[in-house]
Design a protein around this motif. Structure first.
Motif, PDB file in Angstrom:
ATOM      1  N   GLY A   1       0.825  -1.207   0.000  1.00 44.83           N
ATOM      2  CA  GLY A   1       0.000   0.000   0.000  1.00 44.83           C
ATOM      3  C   GLY A   1       0.849   1.241   0.000  1.00 44.83           C
ATOM      4  N   GLY A   2       0.319   2.307   0.555  1.00 43.60           N
ATOM      5  CA  GLY A   2       0.995   3.596   0.601  1.00 43.60           C
ATOM      6  C   GLY A   2      -0.023   4.685   0.824  1.00 43.60           C
ATOM      7  N   ARG A   3       0.272   5.868   0.308  1.00 39.43           N
ATOM      8  CA  ARG A   3      -0.672   6.971   0.415  1.00 39.43           C
ATOM      9  C   ARG A   3      -1.906   6.737  -0.449  1.00 39.43           C
ATOM     10  N   ASP A   4      -1.749   5.921  -1.484  1.00 42.76           N
ATOM     11  CA  ASP A   4      -2.890   5.580  -2.332  1.00 42.76           C
ATOM     12  C   ASP A   4      -3.898   4.705  -1.595  1.00 42.76           C
ATOM     13  N   ALA A   5      -3.398   3.683  -0.889  1.00 44.98           N
ATOM     14  CA  ALA A   5      -4.284   2.790  -0.150  1.00 44.98           C
ATOM     15  C   ALA A   5      -5.047   3.540   0.933  1.00 44.98           C
ATOM     16  N   ALA A   6      -4.393   4.516   1.585  1.00 39.96           N
ATOM     17  CA  ALA A   6      -5.075   5.319   2.600  1.00 39.96           C
ATOM     18  C   ALA A   6      -6.231   6.094   1.975  1.00 39.96           C
ATOM     19  N   GLU A   7      -6.006   6.653   0.804  1.00 44.22           N
ATOM     20  CA  GLU A   7      -7.060   7.425   0.142  1.00 44.22           C
ATOM     21  C   GLU A   7      -8.218   6.532  -0.300  1.00 44.22           C
ATOM     22  N   TYR A   8      -7.918   5.345  -0.800  1.00 40.92           N
ATOM     23  CA  TYR A   8      -8.977   4.433  -1.229  1.00 40.92           C
ATOM     24  C   TYR A   8      -9.865   4.011  -0.058  1.00 40.92           C
ATOM     25  N   ALA A   9      -9.290   3.929   1.137  1.00 39.85           N
ATOM     26  CA  ALA A   9     -10.053   3.543   2.325  1.00 39.85           C
ATOM     27  C   ALA A   9     -10.709   4.740   3.015  1.00 39.85           C
ATOM     28  N   ASN A  10     -10.472   5.947   2.478  1.00 42.58           N
ATOM     29  CA  ASN A  10     -10.954   7.194   3.076  1.00 42.58           C
ATOM     30  C   ASN A  10     -10.247   7.485   4.401  1.00 42.58           C
ATOM     31  N   LEU A  11      -9.003   7.066   4.494  1.00 40.27           N
ATOM     32  CA  LEU A  11      -8.206   7.272   5.700  1.00 40.27           C
ATOM     33  C   LEU A  11      -6.992   8.164   5.442  1.00 40.27           C
ATOM     34  N   GLU A  12      -7.048   8.973   4.395  1.00 41.12           N
ATOM     35  CA  GLU A  12      -5.871   9.773   4.044  1.00 41.12           C
ATOM     36  C   GLU A  12      -5.659  10.970   4.954  1.00 41.12           C
ATOM     37  N   ASN A  13      -6.677  11.374   5.739  1.00 41.12           N
ATOM     38  CA  ASN A  13      -6.565  12.541   6.614  1.00 41.12           C
ATOM     39  C   ASN A  13      -6.003  13.729   5.827  1.00 41.12           C
ATOM     40  N   PRO A  14      -6.721  14.171   4.793  1.00 41.05           N
ATOM     41  CA  PRO A  14      -6.153  15.107   3.816  1.00 41.05           C
ATOM     42  C   PRO A  14      -5.802  16.476   4.387  1.00 41.05           C
ATOM     43  N   ASP A  15      -4.691  17.024   3.893  1.00 44.84           N
ATOM     44  CA  ASP A  15      -4.260  18.396   4.180  1.00 44.84           C
ATOM     45  C   ASP A  15      -4.139  18.675   5.676  1.00 44.84           C
ATOM     46  N   SER A  16      -3.840  17.655   6.436  1.00 45.05           N
ATOM     47  CA  SER A  16      -3.752  17.819   7.883  1.00 45.05           C
ATOM     48  C   SER A  16      -2.295  17.965   8.309  1.00 45.05           C
ATOM     49  N   ARG A  17      -2.099  18.239   9.593  1.00 45.66           N
ATOM     50  CA  ARG A  17      -0.794  18.048  10.207  1.00 45.66           C
ATOM     51  C   ARG A  17      -0.965  16.921  11.218  1.00 45.66           C
ATOM     52  N   GLY A  18      -1.003  15.702  10.703  1.00 47.27           N
ATOM     53  CA  GLY A  18      -1.261  14.535  11.539  1.00 47.27           C
ATOM     54  C   GLY A  18      -0.080  14.209  12.432  1.00 47.27           C
ATOM     55  N   ARG A  19      -0.387  13.781  13.631  1.00 50.00           N
ATOM     56  CA  ARG A  19       0.649  13.365  14.562  1.00 50.00           C
ATOM     57  C   ARG A  19       0.533  11.880  14.895  1.00 50.00           C
ATOM     58  N   MET A  20      -0.677  11.408  15.129  1.00 51.54           N
ATOM     59  CA  MET A  20      -0.893   9.988  15.375  1.00 51.54           C
ATOM     60  C   MET A  20      -2.364   9.671  15.134  1.00 51.54           C
ATOM     61  N   ASN A  21      -2.701   8.409  15.271  1.00 50.71           N
ATOM     62  CA  ASN A  21      -4.066   7.959  15.086  1.00 50.71           C
ATOM     63  C   ASN A  21      -4.420   7.034  16.243  1.00 50.71           C
ATOM     64  N   TYR A  22      -5.584   7.257  16.839  1.00 51.55           N
ATOM     65  CA  TYR A  22      -5.990   6.495  18.018  1.00 51.55           C
ATOM     66  C   TYR A  22      -7.086   5.520  17.605  1.00 51.55           C
ATOM     67  N   PHE A  23      -6.797   4.218  17.721  1.00 49.38           N
ATOM     68  CA  PHE A  23      -7.737   3.186  17.313  1.00 49.38           C
ATOM     69  C   PHE A  23      -8.539   2.678  18.509  1.00 49.38           C
ATOM     70  N   ALA A  24      -9.840   2.553  18.324  1.00 51.82           N
ATOM     71  CA  ALA A  24     -10.730   1.992  19.342  1.00 51.82           C
ATOM     72  C   ALA A  24     -12.039   1.612  18.663  1.00 51.82           C
ATOM     73  N   ASP A  25     -12.733   0.661  19.253  1.00 53.90           N
ATOM     74  CA  ASP A  25     -14.042   0.271  18.744  1.00 53.90           C
ATOM     75  C   ASP A  25     -15.089   1.150  19.412  1.00 53.90           C
ATOM     76  N   VAL A  26     -15.356   2.298  18.825  1.00 49.18           N
ATOM     77  CA  VAL A  26     -16.199   3.316  19.453  1.00 49.18           C
ATOM     78  C   VAL A  26     -17.637   2.844  19.621  1.00 49.18           C
ATOM     79  N   ASP A  27     -18.194   2.212  18.598  1.00 47.14           N
ATOM     80  CA  ASP A  27     -19.611   1.845  18.618  1.00 47.14           C
ATOM     81  C   ASP A  27     -19.865   0.400  19.022  1.00 47.14           C
ATOM     82  N   GLY A  28     -18.806  -0.341  19.355  1.00 46.00           N
ATOM     83  CA  GLY A  28     -18.977  -1.694  19.859  1.00 46.00           C
ATOM     84  C   GLY A  28     -19.381  -2.727  18.829  1.00 46.00           C
ATOM     85  N   ASP A  29     -19.088  -2.482  17.541  1.00 44.47           N
ATOM     86  CA  ASP A  29     -19.456  -3.440  16.505  1.00 44.47           C
ATOM     87  C   ASP A  29     -18.356  -4.450  16.209  1.00 44.47           C
ATOM     88  N   GLY A  30     -17.243  -4.380  16.973  1.00 48.64           N
ATOM     89  CA  GLY A  30     -16.137  -5.309  16.788  1.00 48.64           C
ATOM     90  C   GLY A  30     -15.086  -4.843  15.811  1.00 48.64           C
TER      91      GLY A  30
END
Length: 687
Positions: A213-242
């Motif tokens: 993958g790469g930056r392309d795979a992030a965009e295809y998944a809608n996870l590219e976080n566009p035009d941001s100054r990203g520092r990290m990403n926090y993963f959790a199951d917010v809605d409890g769907d697994g």
């Protein structure tokens, strides 16, 4: 595991160096790297070898970096040499053999297969230093899928990589790699500054995933976080769907683009959709039991600076030009003031997160003071989670025993530890039971390294109060954790890199800055002079040598990355201290049990082995930490002291119904004591 001798390694390098000279395509840097690897003390640092021979007995932390890494990584732009570090390596079990492996993106590189460091540990490795801990496997397991002339490689091919998480994002049973992008110090946007996503694929017969993958795979998944100054990403199951959802932790940019962090909900099939109910500039966050009901299902968000970076760097606390130029951004900052705390909780009835802490409006949108990091633990001994919040000059504790049921950990703290900011501008911290006595310690690293040695701190709790560990054993005993010589680039390394030319000696990025500093022509800006005054840029606590005692990793900019072996067993007479290691496996909830609370009841604890003690751990995250400067060991290690006997484990699984699972077979528990490879695996009971 590959095995090397000094003579064989040098012979190979000599051949490679000759090849580099005769090749018409050989670069100046590749030749320097070949020569540099011939220098004495690189593969087996002489000071480290000396300490191994007996001087370790009085050092809490011992630097093993000089012999832990594969030979090829002792080179510029790789883990064994000084560089501009952004966070620490990630330690993860790629091949599921019970021993942690190694991954680092080597900030600002373009080709994962040759530029990133991915190492596989062997279950047979004894971590004695006789052979490297890892075999380099990145060339065979990392594949960039971005087309050569695509938008993701324009205007530059290098990726501005920062906080990393390696976990199974799509729940197909295979690990994935997701890395935040810094956005060129918040001055550059576009597809080249997308986040980076590599999906894991398991090839038949292989023990290790191939990551593609790469930056392309992030965009295809809608996870590219566009035009941001990203520092990290926090993963959790917010809605409890697994499925694991992800919060983008963004900081303000340096231009006029207003891109705060937000939540992306996992919809399955490698697709994510934005949730509009949380938008924050956050420095750190944690999933914890904020209301004291025994279940970790609140997200505590610590707000950072909100205004554009020119105002922050210029000390303009009103930033009135923002009110004129971008009133929407200005009003956002009034409602999300720097240094305040927001607490969110998912409503299953409403189907989204909602704010449960008081809404705020403050015209003083910039204070210059905000939390740096956050950790949870049971610091007051009541078997309910507490919160520790790191400020630049203190740690603020919010004890559950000092709050009424339902009260949130905001406002005035229950207790604080303070120090002089000029001595230590705290960068991040971690909580861990370093000596396995059943009580947790706190490690704090300081941003600037200005004096003879770093002012990093280690706190322990004794007789109901926090004390600096050096008050007990002396600062010198903290070993490589505060060793200035260990963290700096070596003079010969810098001279070999920069001895030709002037200024940046023809290099870009951090290598150019090293040479500018060497030639006395350092450029202005945030990175100037860092070879003499490095900044601490990472802290992780992981058991990388699999002995049950948590080791420490610290990285510097510009400086070394230090893998430090935990030596508490010898230094503090903790040799007889035992442990119980646990791994959770969620079934109906997310597979890591993120959001679970684990309580261990053990008898024969305490100084006289006559106490029954309950220890608490919250599974607040997997792979990543609460801030972008480190990663975490997903195994839960409970210290038992010399005589502790595990009596019962209670797991409060995440989810709408708050399932509680109890394991109280003392014989089964005792069989898992002092084992990391054959640790206690607790699978969620399916009701």
């Amino acid at each position: 595991m590959l095995s090397y001798t000094i003579s064989s390694v040098l012979a190979v390098f000599c051949v490679n160096a000759v090849k580099a000279v005769v090749s018409s395509e050989a670069s100046h840097l590749s030749l320097l790297q070949a020569v540099a690897r011939l220098q004495p003390g690189v593969l087996h640092d002489e000071s480290i070898t000396t300490r191994k021979s007996g001087a370790d007995d009085n050092r809490l932390f011992v630097d093993v970096t000089g012999y832990a890494l594969p030979a090829a990584w002792y080179a510029w732009n790789h883990s064994g040499f000084p560089r501009s570090h952004q966070g620490t390596p990630t330690f993860v079990d790629f091949d599921a053999n019970g021993v942690l492996d190694y991954f680092y993106h080597n900030h600002y590189q373009g080709d994962p297969a040759k530029d990133w460091d991915m190492g596989l540990s062997s279950g047979k490795c004894d971590f004695s230093g006789k052979e490297p801990y890892y075999e380099s496997i990145g060339a065979d397991h990392l594949l960039l899928t971005e087309p050569a002339d695509s938008k993701w490689k324009k205007p530059e091919t290098s990726m501005d990589t920062h906080g990393t998480a390696i976990l199974d994002i799509d729940r197909d049973g295979v690990l994935d790699i997701y890395i935040a992008s810094g956005g060129g110090e918040g001055l550059v946007g576009g597809s080249a500054k997308n986040a980076v996503l590599l999906w894991g694929h398991m090839k038949e017969g292989s023990r290790v995933p191939n990551f593609q993958g790469g930056r392309d795979a992030a965009e295809y998944a809608n996870l590219e976080n566009p035009d941001s100054r990203g520092r990290m990403n926090y993963f959790a199951d917010v809605d409890g769907d697994g499925l694991l959802d992800v919060f983008f932790q963004n900081e303000p940019r340096g231009d006029n683009l207003h891109v705060p962090g937000y939540l992306m909900m996992n919809k399955g099939n490698r697709k994510f959709e934005r949730d509009e109910h949380i938008t924050e500039y956050m420095s750190t966050m944690i999933l914890t039991d904020a209301d004291g009901d025994g279940h970790a299902n609140e997200f505590v968000v610590l707000r950072r600076d909100c205004v554009p970076k020119p105002c922050t760097y210029g000390g303009d606390k009103t930033c009135l030009k923002l009110k004129t130029n971008n009133p929407e951004w200005y009003d956002f900052c009034r409602e999300h003031p720097e240094g305040s705390t927001a607490v969110y909780k998912y409503s299953h009835k409403a189907g989204h997160l909602h704010l449960i802490s008081p809404e705020l409006v403050d015209d003083n949108i910039m204070t210059g003071i905000h939390p740096m990091s956050v950790q949870s633990g049971d610091f007051d001994g009541d078997a309910v989670a507490d919160l520790a919040v790191l400020m630049k000059d203190s740690i603020k504790f919010y004890y559950s025993s000092k709050r009424n049921p339902g009260d949130l950990p905001i406002g005035e703290p229950s207790e604080s530890i303070s120090w002089n900011e000029q001595e230590c501008f705290a960068d991040t911290f971690r909580v861990a039971d370093l000596d396995n006595d059943g009580k947790q310690e706190i490690l704090v690293v300081c941003f600037h390294v200005d004096g003879d040695q770093p002012a990093h701190k280690l706190f322990t709790r004794k007789l109901g109060r926090w004390m600096h560990y050096s008050d007990k054993i002396g600062k010198a005993s903290m070993g490589s954790f505060v060793d200035s010589e260990a963290l700096h680039a070596k003079d010969w390394q810098i001279e070999s890199l920069c001895k030709t030319g002037t200024g940046n000696s023809g290099y870009k990025g951090y290598l150019g800055k090293i040479c500018e500093d060497f030639h006395g022509e350092q450029a202005g800006g945030t990175h100037a002079g860092h070879t003499s005054q490095p900044r601490t840029m990472g802290l992780s606590v992981d058991d990388f040598n699999n002995d049950g005692f948590m080791d420490v990793v610290v990285s510097y900019d510009i400086g070394r990355m230090l893998m430090m072996r935990n030596n508490f067993k010898t230094t503090t007479n903790a040799t007889e201290n035992k442990f119980l290691a646990i791994k959770l496996v969620g079934k109906t909830c997310n597979q890591y049990g993120i959001g679970a609370t684990v309580l261990l009841t053990a008898s024969h604890m305490g100084r006289n082995s006559d106490k029954t003690k309950v220890q608490l751990r919250e599974v607040y995250a997997a792979s990543h930490e609460t801030d972008w400067l480190g990663t975490k060991d997903d195994r839960i290690i409970f210290g038992l002291g010399p005589n502790g006997v595990p009596e019962k484990i209670e797991v409060r699984w995440p989810g709408k119904h708050g399932q509680i699972q109890v394991l109280d077979n003392k014989y089964d528990l005792s069989k898992k004591v002092n084992s990391m490879v054959n640790l206690m695996v607790i699978e969620q009971a399916v009701e």
